[in-house]
Enzyme design. Structure first.
Site, mmCIF file in Angstrom:
data_model
loop_
_atom_site.group_PDB
_atom_site.id
_atom_site.type_symbol
_atom_site.label_atom_id
_atom_site.label_comp_id
_atom_site.label_asym_id
_atom_site.label_seq_id
_atom_site.Cartn_x
_atom_site.Cartn_y
_atom_site.Cartn_z
ATOM 1 N N LYS A 130 0.510 -1.378 0.364
ATOM 2 C CA LYS A 130 -0.034 -0.159 -0.080
ATOM 3 C C LYS A 130 0.990 1.295 -0.045
ATOM 4 O O LYS A 130 0.497 2.200 -0.311
ATOM 5 C CB LYS A 130 -0.780 -0.026 1.028
ATOM 6 C CG LYS A 130 -1.996 -1.150 1.203
ATOM 7 C CD LYS A 130 -2.823 -0.761 2.242
ATOM 8 C CE LYS A 130 -2.177 -0.793 3.423
ATOM 9 N NZ LYS A 130 -1.374 -2.490 4.077
ATOM 10 N N THR A 131 1.971 1.124 0.938
ATOM 11 C CA THR A 131 2.610 2.562 1.059
ATOM 12 C C THR A 131 3.352 2.311 -0.757
ATOM 13 O O THR A 131 3.665 3.763 -0.576
ATOM 14 C CB THR A 131 3.418 2.408 2.237
ATOM 15 O OG1 THR A 131 2.749 1.666 3.576
ATOM 16 C CG2 THR A 131 4.678 3.644 2.473
ATOM 17 N N GLN A 148 -6.420 -2.982 10.649
ATOM 18 C CA GLN A 148 -4.720 -2.412 11.099
ATOM 19 C C GLN A 148 -5.242 -0.939 11.912
ATOM 20 O O GLN A 148 -4.434 -0.056 12.407
ATOM 21 C CB GLN A 148 -3.265 -2.014 10.642
ATOM 22 C CG GLN A 148 -2.628 -3.334 9.850
ATOM 23 C CD GLN A 148 -1.584 -2.857 9.028
ATOM 24 O OE1 GLN A 148 -0.609 -2.591 9.496
ATOM 25 N NE2 GLN A 148 -1.934 -3.724 7.854
ATOM 26 N N ARG A 194 5.252 -7.162 11.326
ATOM 27 C CA ARG A 194 5.935 -6.213 11.380
ATOM 28 C C ARG A 194 6.914 -7.355 10.332
ATOM 29 O O ARG A 194 8.537 -6.683 9.844
ATOM 30 C CB ARG A 194 6.201 -5.816 11.694
ATOM 31 C CG ARG A 194 5.159 -4.743 12.676
ATOM 32 C CD ARG A 194 4.888 -3.563 11.845
ATOM 33 N NE ARG A 194 3.322 -4.011 11.469
ATOM 34 C CZ ARG A 194 3.074 -3.846 9.946
ATOM 35 N NH1 ARG A 194 3.906 -2.496 9.399
ATOM 36 N NH2 ARG A 194 2.206 -4.154 9.467
ATOM 37 N N ASP A 208 -2.264 7.915 4.104
ATOM 38 C CA ASP A 208 -1.959 6.816 4.029
ATOM 39 C C ASP A 208 -2.374 5.997 6.085
ATOM 40 O O ASP A 208 -2.432 7.014 6.025
ATOM 41 C CB ASP A 208 -0.565 6.080 4.808
ATOM 42 C CG ASP A 208 0.299 5.297 4.263
ATOM 43 O OD1 ASP A 208 -0.252 4.120 4.426
ATOM 44 O OD2 ASP A 208 1.537 4.533 4.453
ATOM 45 N N GLU A 209 -2.365 4.904 6.156
ATOM 46 C CA GLU A 209 -3.567 4.599 6.787
ATOM 47 C C GLU A 209 -4.715 4.826 7.413
ATOM 48 O O GLU A 209 -4.366 5.547 8.750
ATOM 49 C CB GLU A 209 -2.135 4.401 8.920
ATOM 50 C CG GLU A 209 0.145 4.163 8.196
ATOM 51 C CD GLU A 209 -0.682 2.812 8.112
ATOM 52 O OE1 GLU A 209 -0.896 2.549 8.745
ATOM 53 O OE2 GLU A 209 0.960 2.751 8.736
HETATM 54 P P1 ATP Z 1 1.374 -2.066 5.972
HETATM 55 O O1 ATP Z 1 -0.106 -2.320 5.816
HETATM 56 O O2 ATP Z 1 2.492 -2.942 6.883
HETATM 57 O O3 ATP Z 1 1.364 -0.224 5.898
HETATM 58 P P2 ATP Z 1 1.549 -2.148 2.777
HETATM 59 O O4 ATP Z 1 0.728 -2.281 2.372
HETATM 60 O O5 ATP Z 1 1.713 -0.564 3.143
HETATM 61 O O6 ATP Z 1 2.076 -2.900 4.736
HETATM 62 P P3 ATP Z 1 4.830 -2.172 2.233
HETATM 63 O O7 ATP Z 1 4.927 -1.490 3.255
HETATM 64 O O8 ATP Z 1 4.785 -0.900 0.613
HETATM 65 O O9 ATP Z 1 2.898 -2.693 2.029
HETATM 66 O O10 ATP Z 1 5.111 -3.001 0.973
HETATM 67 C C1 ATP Z 1 5.731 -3.809 1.940
HETATM 68 C C2 ATP Z 1 6.983 -4.802 1.206
HETATM 69 O O11 ATP Z 1 6.259 -5.167 -0.297
HETATM 70 C C3 ATP Z 1 7.904 -3.338 1.125
HETATM 71 O O12 ATP Z 1 9.582 -4.071 1.457
HETATM 72 C C4 ATP Z 1 8.244 -3.458 -0.380
HETATM 73 O O13 ATP Z 1 8.722 -3.001 -0.824
HETATM 74 C C5 ATP Z 1 7.850 -4.408 -0.609
HETATM 75 N N1 ATP Z 1 7.330 -4.489 -2.344
HETATM 76 C C6 ATP Z 1 5.826 -4.456 -2.170
HETATM 77 N N2 ATP Z 1 5.304 -4.568 -3.220
HETATM 78 C C7 ATP Z 1 6.414 -4.785 -3.481
HETATM 79 C C8 ATP Z 1 6.611 -5.329 -5.910
HETATM 80 N N3 ATP Z 1 5.231 -6.079 -6.353
HETATM 81 N N4 ATP Z 1 7.824 -6.228 -5.284
HETATM 82 C C9 ATP Z 1 8.593 -6.720 -4.535
HETATM 83 N N5 ATP Z 1 8.251 -5.788 -3.446
HETATM 84 C C10 ATP Z 1 7.435 -5.213 -3.211
HETATM 85 MG MG MG Z 2 1.826 0.734 4.983
#
Ligand code: ATP
Ligand code: MG
Length: 722
Positions: free
Chosen positions: A35-36, A250, A607, A219-220
């Site tokens: 997402k981020t 979350q 995490r 975000d969040e």
């Molecule tokens: P949270 O809910 O904990 O905030 P999130 O959904 O924001 O998580 P991110 O932090 O954006 O998730 O991504 C999680 C991890 O996966 C990060 O290390 C990111 O770089 C990696 N990642 C995300 N998308 C890809 C992708 N398409 N290919 C490889 N790595 C990825």
């Molecule tokens: Mg995130």
């Protein structure tokens, strides 16, 4: 135009979100699904492909750490830096708006921000002016009331003042506002509310920002509260596109007024919102992800999401049942040292997460003892916390009356009618006579007529309190002496006056201090010529001053589960998973709050990237008492097949043997060693895991190849070496 760097590192679903046509979008997806990442790439996409300028972007997130990382990512993708893009937290961005438009906001140009301690002091002063009885109306309660009203967007004149109770609260709120105005200060809640009002009242200004912020990204989103939602709705005008990402699983700030329903409300308020889902997790091993999915499946009322990974299975989740909290810390620190060495990890790759701030102390001490740099995020280190410093200042003054810094700290904490004027008189006398503040205070008490009678009486009471504590507690051991100090000085009552989560936290910290004193007495080698209190104070002072590594240093990361939101680490230790601690005892009665605790556990588990280690203590001295911990229900809610139990390597029953028995693991009666292979007539072959008790009661635990782990009475088991 080459945008491959924006698109290539994305999967098809992420790509769809990043390249979506202009319009509102909600990305609803589980932890670690990107997402981020999607949000930052979207921001860059808007500029590089959709013709926006960085000036058109407004990106909001929750913590300063997350905001700094987001800004870095976006600037890197845009190939600009220091571009002045508006990326920040709700409070940070509001502050920026108020600084720019202080006149419209009705603030003096140099307005200052009150932190929560300053705010409390001001509320208190106002109450004194209004002659409101602090015993009936605890200051913290009024402070909490004021902040909650502001978060709900309500000013004193908006309140219903029908009954005397509400009338009194509103009166204090109004007087507090007047005091803030004349001092030219704003508190945290005011930053948000004032910005909202300023925009509502100055339509030309609002119009300007609405035209400017064509693209608003959040975000969040699941953790926004009422006033934050209002703020967003104002700044994102009819011409703007809003792109939000979040995860209902979350949402962990319900206790602070965050409304997960805002996710739903958003879809109603912003018509034609495109809803996108991401289902692939890139963060964790399949073991970790499956554990998280299984746990969160127990919550009701979820919006429902799938989450899968192509990641490898990885190691099982390690579960360690510690004998007590010290053993827990020892286990964590030894394991992390081994991992740094064997797996070539950096220290910053490792996080220790816990439910409440007070838990950091045992880990801090274990890390310090081995000289491992660490950093505590989102909260002060234990011995730097205000209530701890207050308690220690009493000890210092009792030990040494000439410790003027200690005296200044506590002479009116808790409040006992010794105001600034009296303190000024003491300082003056001390300067004149070239003596310590204590000596000067004594002198003033004895010489009649220098101070007004009321002040002289208050000061006499203080001098007698300290002398009385010194004489009356001289024979007590350190922990009991501290206990007496907390009670008789009124410090504990003062800290615990209201029922907010913060006050609870502080009370827990005070109890934890007593625990620290008790184990210090038992374990520490005290240098010759030093009495125990002095040695303990030296220990505390050293801990407060050193050890905390700088942010840039490679150090182990310590934080509460709440501050870990949005972050990730190759190795995560989740500590203190006991009923009553996590889930917190205040939440187990209410289903809604229990589910919030479970979401917090979900945040914690997700995490971890490669390794997750969970610990709990069978005995814990946390709130000044010995408690016998039962493993948290959250452990039982994980699939047993994913868990690898690390057994305690000692065979003790009493606390006295705790130190001596650690790590030896020899079973004299049975003459088997831990880890040895044995043979049982019915269960077949297995490995000795643990043992407890001695003589005819000795029990031994064997992990049998066919039937799993079993406890057997050693005398009847007839085990043989395999
Ligand atoms: P949270 O809910 O904990 O905030 P999130 O959904 O924001 O998580 P991110 O932090 O954006 O998730 O991504 C999680 C991890 O996966 C990060 O290390 C990111 O770089 C990696 N990642 C995300 N998308 C890809 C992708 N398409 N290919 C490889 N790595 C990825
Ligand atoms: Mg995130």
């Amino acid at each position: 135009m080459d945008v491959s760097d924006l698109i290539d590192p994305l999967n098809p679903a992420q790509r769809e979100a990043v390249t979506a046509p202009l319009g509102h979008a909600l990305v609803l997806a589980g932890a670690g699904s990107g997402k981020t990442r999607v949000l930052t790439h979207r921001a860059a996409w808007l500029v590089r492909v959709e013709g926006a300028t960085p000036w058109n972007l407004l990106a909001v997130t929750f913590t300063n750490k997350a905001a700094a990382e987001m800004r870095g990512r976006i600037e890197q993708l845009l190939g600009v830096s220091g571009s002045g893009i508006w990326v920040g937290t709700f409070h940070g961005l509001s502050h920026r708006l108020l600084r720019l438009h202080w006149q419209e906001a009705g603030l003096p140009q140099g307005f200052q921000i009150l932190d929560s301690e300053d705010q409390r002091r001001l509320v208190k002063r106002v109450m004194r002016d209004l002659e409101v009885d602090e015993n009936r109306w605890p200051v913290r309660q009024l402070q909490g009331f004021i902040n909650a009203r502001k978060d709900a967007g309500e000013r004193p004149e908006d309140l219903d003042t029908g009954d005397p109770y509400s009338g009194q609260m509103a009166r204090v709120y109004a007087a507090y506002e007047a005091a803030c105005r004349s001092a030219g200060v704003v508190d945290f809640a005011e930053l948000m509310l004032r910005t909202v009002e300023m925009l509502q009242n100055h339509l030309e200004l609002l119009g300007h920002y609405r035209r400017r912020f064509r693209h608003v990204l959040v975000d969040e989103f699941q953790d926004t509260n009422g006033i934050q939602y209002e703020w967003l709705k104002l700044l994102a005008g009819p011409e703007s596109d809003v792109f939000i990402v979040g995860d209902d699983d979350q949402s962990i700030y319900g206790w602070r007024g965050a409304r997960v329903e805002n996710l739903q409300r958003f879809r109603e308020d912003y018509s034609n919102t495109r809803v996108l889902r991401l289902e692939q997790n890139y963060r964790s091993t399949s073991t970790i992800l499956e554990a998280a999915n299984t746990l969160i499946a127990r919550n009701s009322d979820r919006l429902g999401k799938k989450l899968w990974t192509e990641g490898e299975q990885g190691e099982p989740i390690a579960l360690y049942a510690a004998f007590n909290e010290q053993d827990e810390a020892r286990f964590v620190v030894e394991r992390l040292m081994a991992m740094v060495e064997e797996l070539g990890l950096q220290r910053r790759d490792i996080a220790i997460l816990y439910r409440s701030n007070a838990q950091s102390r045992t880990f801090e001490e274990a890390l310090l003892a081995r000289r491992i740099p660490y950093r505590v995020y989102g909260g002060l280190r234990f011995f730097e916390r205000a209530e701890i410093k207050d308690a220690l200042a009493y000890l210092r003054l009792i030990a040494n009356r000439d410790d003027s810094a200690a005296l200044e700290r506590i002479i009116n904490t808790p409040t006992r009618g010794i105001g600034n004027r009296t303190l000024e008189a003491i300082r003056l006398a001390a300067r004149d006579q070239d003596v310590s503040l204590w000596a000067a205070a004594r002198g003033l008490v004895e010489s009649r007529g220098v101070l007004p009678a009321r002040a002289a009486n208050s000061l006499r009471a203080f001098v007698e309190l300290i002398d009385g504590l010194a004489a009356g507690t001289a024979d007590l051991d350190l922990a009991d002496r501290l206990e007496a100090v907390l009670e008789r000085s009124g410090l504990r009552g003062h800290v615990g006056k209201d029922r907010s989560e913060r006050a609870q936290d502080k009370l827990e910290n005070l109890d934890e201090l007593i625990t620290a004193a008790r184990s210090f007495e038992q374990d520490a080698t005290i240098e010759e010529g030093m009495d125990t209190p002095t040695a303990f104070l030296a220990h505390a002072a050293l801990e407060a001053g050193e050890g905390q590594a700088g942010a840039w240093e490679d150090c182990v990361q310590l934080m509460t589960l709440h501050s870990a939101k949005g972050l990730e680490f190759p190795v995560v230790f989740l500590a203190g998973l006991e009923e009553g601690l996590f889930p917190h005892r205040m939440s187990v009665e209410e289903p809604g709050r229990l589910e919030e605790e479970r979401r917090l556990a979900y945040v914690g588990i997700t995490r971890a990237r490669q390794r997750l280690l969970i610990t709990y203590a069978e005995r814990r001295r946390l709130h000044g008492r010995d408690e016998f911990g039962i493993a948290s229900r959250f452990i039982r809610e994980l699939p047993p097949g994913l868990i690898d139990e690390v057994r305690a390597r000692f065979s003790v029953t009493g606390p006295d043997a705790a130190g001596a028995g650690l790590g030896q693991g020899v079973i004299p009666e049975a003459e088997f060693n831990l880890g040895e292979r044995v043979q049982h007539s019915r269960f077949g072959e297995g490995v000795v895991l643990d043992c407890e008790g001695s003589g005819p009661n000795a029990r031994i635990q064997v992990n049998f190849d066919d039937v799993g782990a079993k406890w057997l009475v050693a005398a009847y088991a007839n085990l043989e070496r395999a």
